[in-house]
Write a protein that holds these residues in place. Sequence first.
Motif, PDB file in Angstrom:
ATOM      1  N   LEU A  40       0.834  -1.203   0.000  1.00 51.55           N
ATOM      2  CA  LEU A  40       0.000   0.000   0.000  1.00 51.55           C
ATOM      3  C   LEU A  40       0.867   1.250   0.000  1.00 51.55           C
ATOM      4  CD1 LEU A  40      -2.634   1.608   0.303  1.00 51.55           C
ATOM      5  CD2 LEU A  40      -2.492   1.199   2.776  1.00 51.55           C
ATOM      6  N   LEU A  41       1.860   1.298   0.885  1.00 51.54           N
ATOM      7  CA  LEU A  41       2.726   2.472   0.943  1.00 51.54           C
ATOM      8  C   LEU A  41       3.468   2.658  -0.373  1.00 51.54           C
ATOM      9  CD1 LEU A  41       3.876   4.797   2.625  1.00 51.54           C
ATOM     10  CD2 LEU A  41       5.656   3.229   3.437  1.00 51.54           C
ATOM     11  N   ASP A  42       3.946   1.575  -0.958  1.00 45.19           N
ATOM     12  CA  ASP A  42       4.677   1.675  -2.218  1.00 45.19           C
ATOM     13  C   ASP A  42       3.771   2.141  -3.351  1.00 45.19           C
ATOM     14  OD1 ASP A  42       7.372   0.915  -3.556  1.00 45.19           O
ATOM     15  OD2 ASP A  42       5.848   0.021  -4.871  1.00 45.19           O
ATOM     16  N   ARG A  43       2.528   1.673  -3.385  1.00 43.13           N
ATOM     17  CA  ARG A  43       1.600   2.104  -4.434  1.00 43.13           C
ATOM     18  C   ARG A  43       1.290   3.586  -4.298  1.00 43.13           C
ATOM     19  NH1 ARG A  43       1.363  -2.591  -6.089  1.00 43.13           N
ATOM     20  NH2 ARG A  43      -0.206  -3.891  -7.048  1.00 43.13           N
ATOM     21  N   ILE A  44       1.092   4.041  -3.075  1.00 33.22           N
ATOM     22  CA  ILE A  44       0.847   5.474  -2.870  1.00 33.22           C
ATOM     23  C   ILE A  44       2.047   6.272  -3.369  1.00 33.22           C
ATOM     24  CG2 ILE A  44       0.519   7.275  -1.138  1.00 33.22           C
ATOM     25  CD1 ILE A  44      -0.958   5.152   0.557  1.00 33.22           C
ATOM     26  N   GLY A  45       3.255   5.835  -2.970  1.00 35.12           N
ATOM     27  CA  GLY A  45       4.452   6.548  -3.389  1.00 35.12           C
ATOM     28  C   GLY A  45       4.632   6.555  -4.889  1.00 35.12           C
ATOM     29  N   THR A  46       4.342   5.438  -5.535  1.00 35.14           N
ATOM     30  CA  THR A  46       4.456   5.370  -6.990  1.00 35.14           C
ATOM     31  C   THR A  46       3.526   6.375  -7.657  1.00 35.14           C
ATOM     32  OG1 THR A  46       5.086   3.033  -6.890  1.00 35.14           O
ATOM     33  CG2 THR A  46       4.218   3.842  -8.984  1.00 35.14           C
ATOM     34  N   LEU A  47       2.320   6.500  -7.128  1.00 39.41           N
ATOM     35  CA  LEU A  47       1.363   7.448  -7.708  1.00 39.41           C
ATOM     36  C   LEU A  47       1.768   8.888  -7.407  1.00 39.41           C
ATOM     37  CD1 LEU A  47      -1.909   5.495  -6.903  1.00 39.41           C
ATOM     38  CD2 LEU A  47      -0.974   5.963  -9.178  1.00 39.41           C
ATOM     39  N   VAL A  48       2.293   9.137  -6.217  1.00 39.92           N
ATOM     40  CA  VAL A  48       2.733  10.495  -5.880  1.00 39.92           C
ATOM     41  C   VAL A  48       3.844  10.950  -6.821  1.00 39.92           C
ATOM     42  CG1 VAL A  48       3.920  11.888  -4.116  1.00 39.92           C
ATOM     43  CG2 VAL A  48       1.976  10.445  -3.476  1.00 39.92           C
ATOM     44  N   THR A  49       4.717  10.029  -7.222  1.00 37.40           N
ATOM     45  CA  THR A  49       5.796  10.408  -8.145  1.00 37.40           C
ATOM     46  C   THR A  49       5.268  10.792  -9.520  1.00 37.40           C
ATOM     47  OG1 THR A  49       6.197   8.111  -8.867  1.00 37.40           O
ATOM     48  CG2 THR A  49       7.457   8.913  -6.966  1.00 37.40           C
ATOM     49  N   ARG A  50       4.027  10.429  -9.821  1.00 39.42           N
ATOM     50  CA  ARG A  50       3.439  10.830 -11.107  1.00 39.42           C
ATOM     51  C   ARG A  50       2.872  12.242 -11.067  1.00 39.42           C
ATOM     52  NH1 ARG A  50      -0.416   5.760 -12.824  1.00 39.42           N
ATOM     53  NH2 ARG A  50       1.107   4.058 -12.585  1.00 39.42           N
ATOM     54  N   THR A  51       2.742  12.810  -9.888  1.00 38.44           N
ATOM     55  CA  THR A  51       2.217  14.166  -9.769  1.00 38.44           C
ATOM     56  C   THR A  51       3.341  15.163 -10.019  1.00 38.44           C
ATOM     57  OG1 THR A  51       2.672  14.460  -7.393  1.00 38.44           O
ATOM     58  CG2 THR A  51       0.634  13.300  -8.006  1.00 38.44           C
ATOM     59  N   GLU A  52       3.005  16.434  -9.917  1.00 34.62           N
ATOM     60  CA  GLU A  52       3.987  17.493 -10.133  1.00 34.62           C
ATOM     61  C   GLU A  52       4.706  17.881  -8.845  1.00 34.62           C
ATOM     62  OE1 GLU A  52       4.819  18.660 -13.052  1.00 34.62           O
ATOM     63  OE2 GLU A  52       3.350  17.391 -14.072  1.00 34.62           O
TER      64      GLU A  52
END
Length: 252
Positions: A124-136
Amino acid sequence: MPRTRGRAPSGGRADALSREVVVGTAIALLDELGERGLTFRLLAERLQTGTGALYWHVSNKDELVALAADQVLGPAVAADLDPAQNAGTALRALAMAVFDAFDQHPWAAPHVTAPPTLTNALRLLDRIGTLVTRTEQPAEQHFAVTTAIFYYITGVSAQITVPRVPLDATTGRDAYLAQTAERWQNLDPADYPFLTRATDNLRDHADRDQFTTGLDLLLRGLITSADTDRAAAGSHVLRGDSCVDQDGPPPQ
């Protein structure tokens, strides 16, 4: 969480069981009776084995409940992330899937630790982080933003769902909220002007709506802060802040 195995009971059913079976049966008992009602003796009776066989698979009740909570979390984080999906949309869908899992198992959320150590909480933490890296968001903020979202999802889920676990044989969520609303109503409005006006909202609110309200504010803030950072960077260029490196000093 590391496991300390005990000795296999002579003539017991340790080999006939598995950790997955033990944890799955524990989940059923936790859903039925809550954390207070789960005992190794009751679990052994349900599995038609001895308590010694259980200790071959888990060290103690704390480990068992943590493993059960992590297993509950599994389906919510099982799906692969869609690389084409908008990061904010994907974060919201992930958060709601996790909340719904905890909503079905209201004892579980407090046992998803921060920082996480078990498989599905780590995922879960890794998925959140992966998505955050797609933001600006700037790279130096990725960890702080990721953990803030993780803490919101797990922590707020725990605060919302735990009151639904029966406090005793007769007190469920509705009764608990009604009792709390009555206490708020009896407060002095001069000292508690908001709470004394919010008793009906407390008594009648939908937990999922409460969760999504805060989640949407958090995700909106994530996008807004990124937009603000971009706008600030753009204003530096418009003011000529970067012209020194590119074209020499701005014209006087």
